[in-house]
Design a protein around this motif. Structure first.
Motif, PDB file in Angstrom:
ATOM      1  N   ALA A  86       0.816  -1.217   0.000  1.00  0.00           N
ATOM      2  CA  ALA A  86       0.000   0.000   0.000  1.00  0.00           C
ATOM      3  C   ALA A  86       0.846   1.262   0.000  1.00  0.00           C
ATOM      4  CB  ALA A  86      -0.941  -0.008   1.203  1.00  0.00           C
ATOM      5  N   ALA A  87       2.058   1.162   0.529  1.00  0.00           N
ATOM      6  CA  ALA A  87       2.940   2.329   0.543  1.00  0.00           C
ATOM      7  C   ALA A  87       3.355   2.753  -0.860  1.00  0.00           C
ATOM      8  CB  ALA A  87       4.178   2.027   1.384  1.00  0.00           C
ATOM      9  N   PHE A  88       3.253   1.837  -1.838  1.00  0.00           N
ATOM     10  CA  PHE A  88       3.744   2.112  -3.184  1.00  0.00           C
ATOM     11  C   PHE A  88       2.696   1.899  -4.280  1.00  0.00           C
ATOM     12  CE2 PHE A  88       7.346   0.792  -0.556  1.00  0.00           C
ATOM     13  CZ  PHE A  88       8.203   1.873  -0.726  1.00  0.00           C
ATOM     14  N   GLU A  89       1.479   1.470  -3.908  1.00  0.00           N
ATOM     15  CA  GLU A  89       0.432   1.212  -4.889  1.00  0.00           C
ATOM     16  C   GLU A  89      -0.719   2.192  -4.670  1.00  0.00           C
ATOM     17  OE1 GLU A  89      -1.665   0.907  -7.460  1.00  0.00           O
ATOM     18  OE2 GLU A  89      -0.306  -0.761  -7.872  1.00  0.00           O
ATOM     19  N   PRO A  90      -0.756   3.292  -5.464  1.00  0.00           N
ATOM     20  CA  PRO A  90      -1.714   4.368  -5.200  1.00  0.00           C
ATOM     21  C   PRO A  90      -3.156   4.035  -5.563  1.00  0.00           C
ATOM     22  CG  PRO A  90      -0.451   4.836  -7.194  1.00  0.00           C
ATOM     23  CD  PRO A  90       0.167   3.617  -6.578  1.00  0.00           C
ATOM     24  N   ARG A  91      -3.386   2.937  -6.243  1.00  0.00           N
ATOM     25  CA  ARG A  91      -4.754   2.614  -6.656  1.00  0.00           C
ATOM     26  C   ARG A  91      -5.569   1.945  -5.547  1.00  0.00           C
ATOM     27  NH1 ARG A  91      -3.165  -0.539 -12.083  1.00  0.00           N
ATOM     28  NH2 ARG A  91      -1.607  -1.334 -10.587  1.00  0.00           N
ATOM     29  N   LEU A  92      -4.956   1.670  -4.416  1.00  0.00           N
ATOM     30  CA  LEU A  92      -5.678   1.076  -3.303  1.00  0.00           C
ATOM     31  C   LEU A  92      -6.415   2.152  -2.519  1.00  0.00           C
ATOM     32  CD1 LEU A  92      -2.955  -1.409  -2.015  1.00  0.00           C
ATOM     33  CD2 LEU A  92      -4.992  -1.965  -3.365  1.00  0.00           C
ATOM     34  N   ALA A  93      -7.692   1.889  -2.251  1.00  0.00           N
ATOM     35  CA  ALA A  93      -8.503   2.852  -1.493  1.00  0.00           C
ATOM     36  C   ALA A  93      -8.443   2.593   0.003  1.00  0.00           C
ATOM     37  CB  ALA A  93      -9.954   2.788  -1.971  1.00  0.00           C
ATOM     38  N   ALA A  94      -7.960   1.432   0.427  1.00  0.00           N
ATOM     39  CA  ALA A  94      -7.835   1.104   1.849  1.00  0.00           C
ATOM     40  C   ALA A  94      -6.961  -0.135   1.975  1.00  0.00           C
ATOM     41  CB  ALA A  94      -9.203   0.848   2.472  1.00  0.00           C
ATOM     42  N   VAL A  95      -6.379  -0.304   3.167  1.00  0.00           N
ATOM     43  CA  VAL A  95      -5.577  -1.501   3.433  1.00  0.00           C
ATOM     44  C   VAL A  95      -5.905  -1.982   4.840  1.00  0.00           C
ATOM     45  CG1 VAL A  95      -3.551  -0.195   4.256  1.00  0.00           C
ATOM     46  CG2 VAL A  95      -3.267  -2.519   3.371  1.00  0.00           C
ATOM     47  N   VAL A  96      -5.945  -3.319   4.993  1.00  0.00           N
ATOM     48  CA  VAL A  96      -6.273  -3.947   6.268  1.00  0.00           C
ATOM     49  C   VAL A  96      -5.150  -4.914   6.631  1.00  0.00           C
ATOM     50  CG1 VAL A  96      -7.941  -5.325   7.561  1.00  0.00           C
ATOM     51  CG2 VAL A  96      -8.731  -3.801   5.721  1.00  0.00           C
ATOM     52  N   ALA A  97      -4.616  -4.788   7.844  1.00  0.00           N
ATOM     53  CA  ALA A  97      -3.549  -5.657   8.329  1.00  0.00           C
ATOM     54  C   ALA A  97      -4.097  -6.535   9.448  1.00  0.00           C
ATOM     55  CB  ALA A  97      -2.381  -4.821   8.853  1.00  0.00           C
TER      56      ALA A  97
END
Length: 396
Positions: free
Chosen positions: A232-243
Motif C-alpha cells: 500500500a505504501a507504493f500502490e496508489p490505486r488502493l482505497a484502503a488496506v487492512v492488516a
C-alpha cells in the motif's frame, strides 16, 4: 485463549485452534478436529500428518457417494485437513507427503465450487487464486486478499473471502511468492518488496467485470499484515488496506529471543560463519516448538539453506526506514491481545505499525473475553470478518 489441548506445545495448540476456527465458514467440524487431535503425539510431526491425512481421506471417500450439498461440505473440510496434514513437514521439502496432501487439498477446494479459480499474470508465470463475485448488478467494491507466512489462498475462504458476497463485496484471493501454490509449483520464494506482487494483481483486478475501480481494498493475514501495508505504501490505486494483524517488523518475532540488538543480529546472521549464533538457534529449536517450526518452514519458503540464513532473510521483512509513513490510504490495523508470534516485550507489532502511520488509521483490538485474542483471531473468524467489512463499509 487458554490452551485446552497440547498444553506443553503452543504451536500444536495454535494450529488446532486455527482448525477449530475454520468451522465458522465450513472448513472444519469441531468434533472432527478433536477426534484427529486426540490421536496426535505432542511435538511429533509424523503423528500430526497421519491424524489429519486419515481424517481427510475419510471425508474425500465419503464425498464420492454424497449428494451435491453434502459433497461440497465434505470436500471443504477435507481440503482443510489435507492442507493441515502437511503443515509441519517442510523441514524436508522433498518429502513426497507434502505434494500429495497439498494437491489433494486444492483439488477438494476446487471441486467444492465455492469460488472461480483464476490465474494472474506474474513475471512470466502466474499467481493462482480465486474470484468471489458478489450478487446483484452494478459495480461493487473489491477486496483483494492474501495470506501470510504459511497460509494459502484456499484458507482465505474461511478468513474473510467467504464473507465478502453477503457484505456486498467481490473478493479476489491469491497466493504470492513464497505462498503454497507459488512455492510448490514454481519455486517462487517470498520477496519483501510486496508491491511488485500486488501491482500486477491490481492490474488483473481492474479487468474483472463489475469491479468499482475507485473502491479496491487490500487485506493481508499474518505476515500479510506487514506485506499488505508494504504494498500500500507504493500502490496508489488502493482505497484502503487492512492488516490482520498489523506487523511493523516481522523480524521482531526472532530478535526478541536473541541476546543482541537488531544491528548486531543482522551482522551476525549475514556473516559467513557464526558458531555461537548457530548454537543459539539449535538450542532454541529444542526448547521452543514455534521456533522449531518457523525455522523449518522459513528455510522452505524463503529459499534458505540454514536456520541462520532464514533469520538473515526474514529480517528484511520490515516497514522500518519510513515505509509505513508512505502509506496514504485509510488503514485498519488489527491486534490480537495474546498473539503467539508478534506480542512484543514493550509494544505489540500492531501498535508499532499504527504509531508509524500518517494516513487515516484505526486500531481494532480483539480480546480474550471475545474468544478472539489469538493470532489473526483464528478462534473468532465470523466476529473478525464482520468488524472488518463494517470498517470497509464506513471507509469506502
Amino acid at each position: 485463549m487458554k490452551q485446552i489441548m497440547f498444553t506443553e506445545d503452543p504451536q500444536f495448540w495454535f494450529e488446532t485452534l486455527r482448525l477449530f476456527g475454520h468451522a465458522s465458514y465450513g472448513g472444519s467440524d469441531f468434533g472432527e478436529v478433536v477426534a484427529a487431535a486426540s490421536t496426535v503425539t505432542p511435538g511429533d510431526y509424523d503423528s500430526w500428518h497421519d491424524a489429519y491425512r486419515a481424517m481427510a481421506d475419510r471425508l474425500y471417500a465419503e464425498a464420492a457417494d454424497a449428494g451435491p450439498v453434502t459433497a461440497r461440505d465434505l470436500l471443504l473440510r477435507a481440503s482443510t485437513y489435507y492442507f493441515s496434514s502437511e503443515f509441519f513437514l517442510h523441514g524436508d521439502p522433498a518429502d513426497p507427503r507434502i505434494a500429495s496432501a497439498y494437491d489433494r487439498s486444492v483439488e477438494c477446494f476446487r471441486r467444492a465450487g465455492v469460488a472461480e479459480p483464476v490465474e494472474i499474470p506474474y513475471g512470466g508465470t502466474v499467481l493462482r487464486g480465486y474470484f468471489y463475485r458478489a450478487p446483484g448488478a452494478g459495480p461493487k467494491p473489491l477486496l483483494i486478499m492474501h495470506n501470510g507466512f504459511d497460509g494459502s489462498a484456499e484458507e482465505c475462504h474461511y478468513m474473510g473471502a467467504a464473507a465478502g458476497a453477503e457484505h456486498g463485496y467481490h473478493v479476489l484471493t491469491f497466493d504470492g511468492p513464497g505462498q503454497p501454490s507459488a512455492i510448490r509449483h514454481d519455486e517462487l520464494v517470498f520477496r519483501p518488496d510486496w508491491e511488485h506482487v500486488v501491482t500486477p494483481v491490481v492490474d488483473f483486478a481492474l479487468g474483472l467485470d463489475g469491479v468499482d475501480s475507485s473502491r479496491i481494498a487490500l487485506l493481508g493475514v499474518s505476515l500479510g499484515g506487514m506485506l499488505a501495508p508494504r504494498a500500500a505504501a507504493f500502490e496508489p490505486r488502493l482505497a484502503a488496506v487492512v492488516a490482520v494483524d498489523g506487523v511493523y517488523d516481522a523480524g521482531a518475532a526472532v530478535t526478541g529471543a536473541l541476546p543482541w540488538d537488531r544491528t548486531e543480529i543482522v551482522r551476525r546472521a549475514n556473516a559467513p560463519e557464526d558458531p555461537e549464533f548457530d548454537a543459539l538457534l539449535a538450542a532454541g529449536r529444542e526448547a521452543n516448538s514455534t521456533l522449531r517450526w518457523a525455522c523449518d518452514h522459513g528455510r522452505y519458503v524463503l529459499g534458505a539453506a540454514t536456520d541462520r540464513e532464514f533469520v538473515a532473510k526474514y529480517l528484511e521483512y520490515t516497514l522500518e526506514g519510513g515505509v509505513a509513513e508512505k502509506i496514504t490510504c485509510p488503514t485498519l490495523v488489527c491486534e490480537a491481545a495474546d498473539d503467539l508470534f508478534f506480542a512484543g516485550e514493550t509494544e505489540t507489532e500492531p501498535r508499532r505499525l499504527y504509531d508509524h502511520l500518517n494516513a487515516p488509521k484505526t486500531l481494532l483490538t480483539f480480546t480474550a473475553e471475545e474468544g478472539a485474542d489469538a493470532h489473526c483471531h483464528v478462534g473468532a473468524q465470523r466476529l473478525a470478518a464482520g468488524r472488518i467489512y463494517d470498517w470497509l463499509d464506513r471507509t469506502l
